[in-house]
Design a protein around this motif. Structure first.
Motif, PDB file in Angstrom:
ATOM      1  N   ALA A 201       4.622   4.999  -2.459  1.00  0.00           N
ATOM      2  CA  ALA A 201       3.885   5.270  -3.521  1.00  0.00           C
ATOM      3  C   ALA A 201       2.484   4.701  -3.628  1.00  0.00           C
ATOM      4  CB  ALA A 201       4.726   4.903  -4.626  1.00  0.00           C
ATOM      5  N   LEU A 202       2.403   3.230  -2.816  1.00  0.00           N
ATOM      6  CA  LEU A 202       1.129   2.678  -2.928  1.00  0.00           C
ATOM      7  C   LEU A 202       0.303   3.478  -1.815  1.00  0.00           C
ATOM      8  CD1 LEU A 202      -0.771   0.456  -3.629  1.00  0.00           C
ATOM      9  CD2 LEU A 202       0.423  -1.038  -2.042  1.00  0.00           C
ATOM     10  N   ASP A 204       0.074   6.559  -1.086  1.00  0.00           N
ATOM     11  CA  ASP A 204      -0.341   7.751  -1.863  1.00  0.00           C
ATOM     12  C   ASP A 204      -1.480   7.364  -2.878  1.00  0.00           C
ATOM     13  OD1 ASP A 204       1.302   9.439  -0.610  1.00  0.00           O
ATOM     14  OD2 ASP A 204       3.017   9.335  -1.838  1.00  0.00           O
ATOM     15  N   GLU A 205      -1.122   6.354  -3.541  1.00  0.00           N
ATOM     16  CA  GLU A 205      -2.072   6.004  -4.732  1.00  0.00           C
ATOM     17  C   GLU A 205      -3.540   5.677  -4.068  1.00  0.00           C
ATOM     18  OE1 GLU A 205      -2.778   1.992  -7.462  1.00  0.00           O
ATOM     19  OE2 GLU A 205      -0.573   2.581  -7.143  1.00  0.00           O
ATOM     20  N   LEU A 206      -3.397   4.892  -3.028  1.00  0.00           N
ATOM     21  CA  LEU A 206      -4.792   4.396  -2.312  1.00  0.00           C
ATOM     22  C   LEU A 206      -5.410   5.627  -1.766  1.00  0.00           C
ATOM     23  CD1 LEU A 206      -3.333   1.151  -0.538  1.00  0.00           C
ATOM     24  CD2 LEU A 206      -5.063   1.291  -2.294  1.00  0.00           C
ATOM     25  N   ARG A 207      -4.709   6.606  -1.253  1.00  0.00           N
ATOM     26  CA  ARG A 207      -5.247   8.007  -0.599  1.00  0.00           C
ATOM     27  C   ARG A 207      -6.110   8.800  -1.601  1.00  0.00           C
ATOM     28  NH1 ARG A 207      -1.105  11.538   1.401  1.00  0.00           N
ATOM     29  NH2 ARG A 207      -2.714  12.661   1.973  1.00  0.00           N
ATOM     30  N   GLY A 208      -5.790   8.370  -2.985  1.00  0.00           N
ATOM     31  CA  GLY A 208      -6.368   9.342  -4.116  1.00  0.00           C
ATOM     32  C   GLY A 208      -7.820   8.766  -4.235  1.00  0.00           C
ATOM     33  N   GLN A 214     -13.129   2.328  -1.260  1.00  0.00           N
ATOM     34  CA  GLN A 214     -12.251   1.580  -0.746  1.00  0.00           C
ATOM     35  C   GLN A 214     -12.748   0.539   0.121  1.00  0.00           C
ATOM     36  OE1 GLN A 214      -8.058   1.865  -0.982  1.00  0.00           O
ATOM     37  NE2 GLN A 214      -9.175   1.835  -3.055  1.00  0.00           N
ATOM     38  N   LYS A 261      -9.028  16.922 -10.644  1.00  0.00           N
ATOM     39  CA  LYS A 261      -8.943  16.016  -9.524  1.00  0.00           C
ATOM     40  C   LYS A 261     -10.073  15.994  -8.655  1.00  0.00           C
ATOM     41  CE  LYS A 261      -5.342  14.301  -6.205  1.00  0.00           C
ATOM     42  NZ  LYS A 261      -4.386  14.552  -5.598  1.00  0.00           N
TER      43      LYS A 261
END
Length: 267
Positions: A201-202, A204-208, A214, A261
């Protein structure tokens, strides 16, 4: 290394760990694999540094995860190896363990069970630490007549302060994943069976987010850790100004106004 060289190197067989790349998820895993306690040898530290550098250069990887096979992340280093290593080699240990911090990409440590010594120091060099409820963190070097030698006490003091660092280092105390969360060491503490799903989940969040934003945020935060407040604010302003000219910033603004998005490209 060329892209082909990087791919070939990362496909190698490594002693004490393996590397897996999920191209679809843009995720790379470095998996400690010397059961049952995943002891980290002296040569393995050199190789881990080189692998982090290779993954940093891999265009298909957005996020790196450092995890381990079995019930324990790592009980620490090969104690006998310290007696056999040269002073010059030992002096480079902190540089090797700092590889996750130098990496421009986000690095997540997924911890469970024993996370001691160099295993804890490697985790402290990562950007995020997700602890399972079975995690025990410790720097037990005092029991060997030594101190942490790869940045452990220094990084820990920045996170939890001098009193708690003395508690952990000078008394060789273990703390749980829950206590690590309370003290600000861990980003999350989850049931053991949820460690992988929380890690993904983290990822996927960072990939967004924008890869460029980043990289900039990580470098800025790391570099400003020891800077005076006035210097830190000045550097933040320079980085903010530079990002305003990026394609990703324009895309983010247009996506916000278009209620869609954003699709970031890292430029």
């Amino acid at each position: 290394m060329t892209p082909n060289d990087v791919s070939t190197y990362l496909a190698s067989n490594f002693d004490g760990f393996s590397v897996r790349i999920d191209a679809e998820a843009e995720r790379a895993d470095i998996i400690l694999a010397r059961p049952p306690l995943n002891v980290i040898s002296m040569p393995q530290r050199d190789e881990l540094r080189r692998v982090f550098e290779a993954l940093d250069a891999h265009d298909g990887v957005r996020v790196i995860v450092l995890r381990a096979e079995g019930e324990h992340f790592s009980s620490g280093g090969d104690i006998k190896g310290f007696l056999e290593a040269s002073p010059e080699h030992v002096s480079k240990l902190a540089d090797n363990v700092a590889a996750p911090a130098r990496c421009s990409k986000p690095v997540i440590a997924a911890n469970r069970g024993y996370t001691f010594g160099v295993g804890f120091e490697l985790s402290l060099a990562c950007d995020f630490r997700i602890a399972s409820e079975t995690t025990l963190y410790a720097l037990p070097e005092q029991k060997l007549g030594q101190i942490p030698g790869s940045g452990g006490s220094a990084r820990l003091q920045k996170i939890i302060g001098i009193a708690r660092t003395k508690h952990m280092v000078m008394r060789a105390k273990r703390i749980s994943g829950h206590q690590a969360l309370e003290w600000g060491i861990a980003t999350e503490c989850v049931p053991d069976e949820q460690l992988e799903s929380a890690t993904q989940a983290l990822v996927d969040e960072l990939r967004g987010f924008s890869p460029l934003a980043q990289r900039t945020a990580k470098r800025l935060i790391n570099d400003n850790e020891d800077a005076p407040l006035s210097v830190a604010i000045e550097m933040e302003g320079h980085c903010y100004s530079r990002l305003r000219t990026s394609s990703d910033f324009r895309e983010g603004v247009e996506a916000f106004h278009g209620k869609r998005k954003a699709v970031f490209i890292g430029e």
